[in-house]
Design an enzyme around this catalytic site. Structure first.
Site, mmCIF file in Angstrom:
data_model
loop_
_atom_site.group_PDB
_atom_site.id
_atom_site.type_symbol
_atom_site.label_atom_id
_atom_site.label_comp_id
_atom_site.label_asym_id
_atom_site.label_seq_id
_atom_site.Cartn_x
_atom_site.Cartn_y
_atom_site.Cartn_z
ATOM 1 N N LYS A 107 0.811 -1.217 0.000
ATOM 2 C CA LYS A 107 0.000 0.000 0.000
ATOM 3 C C LYS A 107 0.850 1.275 0.000
ATOM 4 C CE LYS A 107 -4.151 -1.993 2.064
ATOM 5 N NZ LYS A 107 -3.755 -3.353 2.495
HETATM 6 C C1 LIG Z 1 -4.412 -4.438 1.918
HETATM 7 C C2 LIG Z 1 -3.709 -5.748 1.884
HETATM 8 C C3 LIG Z 1 -4.152 -6.815 1.078
HETATM 9 C C4 LIG Z 1 -5.419 -6.725 0.260
HETATM 10 O O1 LIG Z 1 -5.360 -5.800 -0.791
HETATM 11 P P1 LIG Z 1 -6.687 -5.267 -1.490
HETATM 12 O O2 LIG Z 1 -6.239 -4.250 -2.457
HETATM 13 O O3 LIG Z 1 -7.551 -4.698 -0.395
HETATM 14 O O4 LIG Z 1 -7.344 -6.448 -2.128
HETATM 15 C C5 LIG Z 1 -3.402 -7.978 1.052
HETATM 16 N N1 LIG Z 1 -2.300 -8.108 1.814
HETATM 17 C C6 LIG Z 1 -1.839 -7.117 2.591
HETATM 18 C C7 LIG Z 1 -0.618 -7.343 3.403
HETATM 19 C C8 LIG Z 1 -2.521 -5.902 2.662
HETATM 20 O O5 LIG Z 1 -2.070 -4.935 3.463
#
Ligand SMILES: *Cc1c(COP(=O)(O)O)cnc(C)c1O
Length: 452
Positions: A107
């Site tokens: 993210k």
């Molecule tokens: C946010 C997150 C996900 C999921 O991603 P999405 O875009 O919400 O599908 C998977 N793994 C980790 C470690 C995350 O922080």
């Protein structure tokens, strides 16, 4: 470029409005009216380009009409100051490691990009002088990863204040310190409740008229186009790396690439689907889920049946009503009668026990350390990859972010595990925690915001 709402009952918005508002007025999600194809020459030479160069071309296709070229280049280069290497795990399975950014999770890219783009729009393109002087306030509810990525992405960005709401006692200490020790324009709010209470406070704030007159509010989760679209950079770069590897490894056929994404709100996989529409040769997708199997069930039955989320060890994927489902349904025409079975997407769902088994087996057999989220992706590829295909899964967070869980799981075969904490994470843990205590009552939260 205009952005329409997936609910189709409001006029399309400019990019600027889509980024500042987050959600359309009819509660739909914004979608670009055109998805531009990238030229064949780009794909022919992609293996020779850097991550930043690739990302700039992709960003230009998304945002080039609305953002000045030099500014966009700066935003891309500022966002991507780290690598996303593809690592061989076993057979034709590769891990795309998305944990080399500031908070060790994927993210980071979307959060930083959004912070920079939002800043660009409020600084350079203010539609009035009063707007120019107004601060934008980002509200974000988190069970861990979102809060840390958003807080670090927005740290020190002038004109924007971030409020991170998190459930008291429900976030691991390693994660908590990544957004409670920063200070400056980041305020951590410790809510006496669970994640759903935090999310409800944020949603209520967005809908409260008086509050919205008092301050400019926006969200920074993957409903925001500026946060989810830049995640497409990763997939183009993964393809470039596999294409490069294929020159010396004939078992990799660049036309047979399968992409497997551990999914929660489905923002990440949705950005990859945009990439495919832009010409990126991904043969098919696998959406890997934990026990929250709403999307998996949808693919089997054609019925979308949201439910309250179930708590799992892959907690960043504990989502019972994925917010980007509306975008994916729109992209594939599922709301216009097209069948999900013909979309080139398969699903997978794993219980905590199955996730733990995948982590142990992978570690014993290959030496590769998975975190609980990446483990879902790894396992789905192990089960579903066909001969001739090459698969990559996303390792969405560094295993050390989930140290307690990872150590506990890997220790059960009698070998004590104590995975190392990277320096970047350890540095956060030395900071002093600062947070504002809050009840789960919206009246309290509103009163607090009105005083700011
Ligand atoms: C946010 C997150 C996900 C999921 O991603 P999405 O875009 O919400 O599908 C998977 N793994 C980790 C470690 C995350 O922080």
């Amino acid at each position: 470029m205009k952005y329409y709402s997936t609910n189709h009952s409001v006029e399309p918005a400019t990019l600027r409005d889509a980024v500042i508002k987050g959600l359309a007025a009819d509660r739909g999600l914004f979608m670009p009216e055109v998805i531009k194809q990238l030229p064949q020459s780009f794909f022919d030479s992609i293996q020779d380009l850097s991550f930043q160069e690739i990302a700039y071309q992709v960003a230009e296709a998304f945002f080039g009409e609305d953002v000045d070229a030099d500014a966009l280049r700066n935003i891309v280069y500022d966002t991507l100051s780290f690598d996303a290497p593809i690592v061989h795990v076993r057979d034709n399975i590769y891990s795309l490691e998305l944990f080399h950014g500031p908070t060790l999770a994927f993210k980071d890219v979307g959060a930083r990009f959004m912070a920079r783009l939002l800043q660009y729009f409020i600084k350079n393109n203010a539609q009035s002088a009063t707007e120019n002087s107004r601060q934008v306030n980002v509200l974000v509810a988190t069970s861990g990863d979102t809060g840390s990525a958003v807080a670090n992405g927005f740290l020190g960005v002038e004109g924007i204040h971030v409020y991170v709401l998190y459930p008291k006692g429900k976030v691991s200490p390693i994660q908590e310190c990544q957004f409670t020790t920063l200070g400056q324009n980041i305020t951590a709010i410790e809510v006496d409740g669970v994640f759903d209470n935090c999310q409800a406070l944020v949603k209520n704030a967005f809908m409260d008229k008086e509050l919205n007159q008092h301050m400019m509010l926006t969200s920074a989760n993957s409903i925001n186009v500026a946060r989810f679209l830049p995640q497409a950079f990763y997939y183009f770069y993964a393809y470039a790396q596999l294409k490069r590897l294929s020159k010396s490894n004939p078992s990799i056929d660049p036309s047979q690439i399968v992409c497997c994404v551990p999914s929660g709100n489905f923002g990440n996989i949705c950005s990859a689907m945009f990439g495919q529409r832009m010409g990126l040769p991904i043969k098919r997708f696998i959406a890997a889920n934990n026990a929250n199997d709403i999307f998996y069930k949808f693919l089997q039955t054609g019925h979308y049946d949201p439910r309250p989320s179930i708590q799992t060890i892959a907690n960043a994927m504990d989502v019972g009503d994925p917010s980007n489902f509306a975008r994916i349904a729109d992209l594939y025409g599922w709301n216009k009668g097209k069948s999900p079975a013909e979309s080139g997407i398969s699903g997978a769902t794993y219980t905590d026990d199955q996730i733990a088994t995948a982590m142990r087996q992978c570690h014993t057999e290959t030496g590769y350390l998975l975190d609980p989220h990446g483990a879902c992706g790894y396992q789905a590829l192990t089960e579903q990859l066909q001969p001739g295909e090459t698969g990559f899964f996303l390792e969405t967070a560094h295993p050390a972010k989930f140290k307690d869980t990872v150590d506990r799981i890997l220790s059960t075969d009698g070998n004590p595990s104590d995975i190392a904490i990277p320096d970047r994470l350890a540095a956060f843990m030395k900071g002093t925690k600062q947070s504002v205590a809050m009840s789960r009552d919206f009246a309290d939260f509103k009163a607090y915001l009105l005083e700011q």
